[in-house]
Design an enzyme around this catalytic site. Structure first.
Site: not given
Length: 434
Positions: A113, A245, A321, A419
């Protein structure tokens, strides 16, 4: 069924020898399981090449754009990824220096990104110009929470009272700590749901993220409790009271992994020159967006602008992770005027940063290099756990910078323009790929 010309023309044969061609054919027919190639061939890269070719023939799809060469497949065997057919390239940018607790760090960030690295870098610049940031680790403890069932709720409560009794803690700790030289039980938190008991074990894990370590310790304790409570039925080593998670209030309130807070005072002149905004504007925006807006949305640990952007980028670069970004991005960003309203005090509080500097993906060459860049590679010999705690502080400091920069961009109306500049391409991607 014949391959369409557009696909067949782009399938690049991955094998050259007659022997490999025969093995590919056996994999396609199902005679040799794809997952068994590494073990049967004794050559990890050859196994990947054969599996890749077999997959192309089975699916009639080309994997031409997925890189094969330039990766050590032996390093992931039985540890990081099963049945590999290549690897994905993610660019790594650098931001910094981050001046944190009087030390400077260059921070690697893996992302696709645009603006994320540039924005974080601008935040670092503002923090540096204002004298740096300071950080504190509040807690350090990985958790695992098994669920067990009894014939009655009263029996489940009996075990809960046993676990809650401080006089029994050392016995539990002795059993738990047998699993590792670094695992040290900190406490057990219990919750009852009818006949079911959820036990949330928390322990220190040295410089490892520690999920496997705490799970082994929990198994030891369960084995001990089974002798004392033969009517106890172990349902699962994880009953989601951990919670791993998944967004969960228990992590937001009690913490998981490293709980950190990081702060800085940004000078008035820096806000004007670097960020093109003011103290009053940022304080109001933070209240309306990060606090009130998140409350209206019913956010759970999401009282921030984009903490997960920075957490994910550092996690991927350093071999953490990526799925643990869910709870590791829990963050509340606070801003207030200080020094008679001239300067800005900004802080981020992150209760569940789950990181390690050994084990898992941290040992891979690229990720290891990024950890080395930060000075936290491997286990700390002087003070076990020091490297992973420092990495958590760096994550928090980077999030602080990212929050400051993005909020300033929104306040000054620069978000869309940034952006458009960094996150849009005028290239024809299909032509570039060919």
């Amino acid at each position: 069924m014949a391959c369409s010309p557009s696909i067949a023309d782009h399938i690049i044969p991955a094998v050259s020898s007659a022997e490999d061609e025969e093995i590919v054919d056996l994999v396609v027919k199902g005679t040799i399981p794809s997952y068994a190639l590494e073990e049967q061939l004794g050559d990890c890269k050859r196994a990947v090449r054969i599996r890749r070719e077999a997959l192309q023939r089975i699916t009639r799809r080309s994997l031409q754009g997925l890189p094969l060469d330039g990766f050590d497949y032996g390093s992931i065997l039985k540890q990081c990824c099963e049945m590999p057919v290549g690897y994905v390239q993610i660019p790594v940018g650098i931001a910094g220096p981050l001046l944190l607790d009087s030390f400077e760090y260059i921070v690697p960030m893996a992302t696709t990104e645009g603006c994320i690295v540039a924005s974080t870098n601008r935040g670092f610049k503002g923090i540096y110009a204002s004298g740096g940031a300071t950080s504190t680790i509040l807690r350090d403890g990985m958790t695992r929470a098994p669920v067990v069932r009894f014939p009655s709720a009263s029996r489940a409560c009996h075990l809960k009272f046993f676990l809650d009794n401080p006089s029994n803690f050392q016995t539990l700790a002795d059993e738990f700590n047998k699993s590792s030289n670094f695992a040290r039980l900190q406490g057990v938190q219990c919750s009852i749901a009818g006949k079911n008991l959820y036990m949330r074990f928390s322990c220190t894990t040295g410089d490892a993220m520690g999920m496997n370590m705490v799970s082994k310790g929990v198994e030891n304790v369960l084995a001990y409790l089974r002798n004392e409570y033969p009517d106890m039925d172990i349902i699962s080593i994880s009953g989601n009271f951990c919670s791993d998670k998944k967004p969960a209030a228990i992590n937001w309130i009690e913490g998981r992994g490293k709980s950190a807070v990081c702060e800085a005072v940004i000078k008035e002149e820096v806000l004007k020159k670097v960020f093109r905004t003011s103290v009053a504007t940022l304080v109001e925006l933070n209240m309306l967006k990060n606090l009130a807006g998140s409350a209206v949305a019913g956010a759970l640990g999401g009282f921030n602008a984009h903490a997960s952007n920075i957490v994910s980028a550092i996690f991927i670069a350093t071999g953490q992770d990526p799925a643990q970004n869910v709870e590791s991005s829990h963050c509340i960003t606070m801003m207030e005027a200080v020094n008679d309203g001239k300067d800005l005090h900004i802080s981020v509080t992150m209760p569940s940063i789950e990181v390690g500097t050994i084990g898992g993906g941290t040992q891979l060459a690229s990720q290891s290099a990024c950890l080395d860049l930060l000075g936290v590679k491997g286990a700390s010999k002087e003070l076990p756990g020091a490297n992973s705690r420092l990495l958590a502080k760096i994550v928090a400091g980077s999030v602080l910078a990212g929050e400051l920069s993005l909020m300033a961009a929104i306040a000054s109306g620069q978000l869309v323009q940034s952006h458009m500049k960094y996150n849009r391409s005028t290239k024809d991607v299909s032509k570039v790929g060919s």
